[in-house]
Design a protein around this motif. Sequence first.
Motif, PDB file in Angstrom:
ATOM      1  N   ALA A  12     -18.501 -16.194  14.745  1.00 32.75           N
ATOM      2  CA  ALA A  12     -19.359 -16.021  13.581  1.00 32.75           C
ATOM      3  C   ALA A  12     -19.931 -17.366  13.125  1.00 32.75           C
ATOM      4  O   ALA A  12     -19.403 -18.434  13.439  1.00 32.75           O
ATOM      5  N   ASN A  13     -21.041 -17.308  12.408  1.00 36.31           N
ATOM      6  CA  ASN A  13     -21.659 -18.474  11.767  1.00 36.31           C
ATOM      7  C   ASN A  13     -22.115 -19.532  12.763  1.00 36.31           C
ATOM      8  O   ASN A  13     -22.137 -20.730  12.449  1.00 36.31           O
ATOM      9  N   GLY A  14     -22.468 -19.115  13.988  1.00 35.94           N
ATOM     10  CA  GLY A  14     -22.997 -20.055  14.957  1.00 35.94           C
ATOM     11  C   GLY A  14     -21.965 -20.932  15.628  1.00 35.94           C
ATOM     12  O   GLY A  14     -22.324 -21.870  16.342  1.00 35.94           O
ATOM     13  N   GLU A  15     -20.671 -20.651  15.421  1.00 35.37           N
ATOM     14  CA  GLU A  15     -19.626 -21.450  16.052  1.00 35.37           C
ATOM     15  C   GLU A  15     -19.173 -20.774  17.338  1.00 35.37           C
ATOM     16  O   GLU A  15     -19.463 -19.607  17.589  1.00 35.37           O
ATOM     17  N   ASN A  16     -18.453 -21.530  18.184  1.00 29.89           N
ATOM     18  CA  ASN A  16     -17.982 -20.946  19.434  1.00 29.89           C
ATOM     19  C   ASN A  16     -16.788 -21.714  19.964  1.00 29.89           C
ATOM     20  O   ASN A  16     -16.526 -22.848  19.557  1.00 29.89           O
ATOM     21  N   PHE A  38     -18.321 -26.577  15.985  1.00 28.14           N
ATOM     22  CA  PHE A  38     -18.510 -26.318  14.558  1.00 28.14           C
ATOM     23  C   PHE A  38     -20.000 -26.351  14.237  1.00 28.14           C
ATOM     24  O   PHE A  38     -20.717 -27.264  14.649  1.00 28.14           O
ATOM     25  N   ASN A  39     -20.473 -25.383  13.484  1.00 38.79           N
ATOM     26  CA  ASN A  39     -21.881 -25.306  13.104  1.00 38.79           C
ATOM     27  C   ASN A  39     -22.115 -26.156  11.854  1.00 38.79           C
ATOM     28  O   ASN A  39     -22.350 -25.648  10.763  1.00 38.79           O
ATOM     29  N   LYS A  40     -22.054 -27.469  12.028  1.00 36.16           N
ATOM     30  CA  LYS A  40     -22.236 -28.429  10.943  1.00 36.16           C
ATOM     31  C   LYS A  40     -23.280 -29.438  11.368  1.00 36.16           C
ATOM     32  O   LYS A  40     -23.217 -29.960  12.494  1.00 36.16           O
TER      33      LYS A  40
END
Length: 222
Positions: A70-74, A120-122
């Motif tokens: 979720a949220n563009g993380e993998n 991490f989507n940061k």
Amino acid sequence: MTWMNGNDRRDSSVFHIPYFTPSIMMDNNFTHSFNNPVDHTVVGSTALSRDDEMVVSALNLGGDFVYPLANGENVHARVMTQFGERAIVVPRNDLSPYRGQYDMADAYRYLDEAYAGYHFNKWYGINVDFGLFMSYIGLNSYYQEENWEYQASYTSDNTPWFFNGIRVQIFPSKYLKIEPWIINGWQSYGMFNQLPGVGCNITYIPNLDLASISGLLKHPNL
């Protein structure tokens, strides 16, 4: 960054498999040495090994696994095997003393890369990886097909090709990458002494005409 020396020339894959992108690379060569060695051994190079012989320099099999969250993380992983003369010619460890009854010279001999991590989507992305990965010291890639020249300089041939440890890739912008490492040692599977090695790479590419790369590696015996 595909135009840069030491980077993958491909911008897409011919394989279309969910969660996994295979990679197959083969490097064959035929070399003539003007030294005319009587035993056909070429000394002082990791790209070349035999004189007047057809050689399978490297056969690399593996690929990249990515499982989106979720949220563009993998979560992701990469494994690349190594077969051929480079598995023997390239020094797989430094002059560290052996630790216990463990054959350091042959450990991981047939592995180029083997790591797993989390994205991490940061900002423009943060990756945290653990395992065996390329060192990024110098401008040449370990894979010859990613370099502008086939025969690397003698200095480049003697820089560390791989690290064994933890890395963090931080992309504050699409032009900047900051990559700190905590590793066992300089091109070594085991620690040189009681302390790990630390290092950092900073890559800044403001446009297609300019690239700034700087790196620092603190080897535990320095």
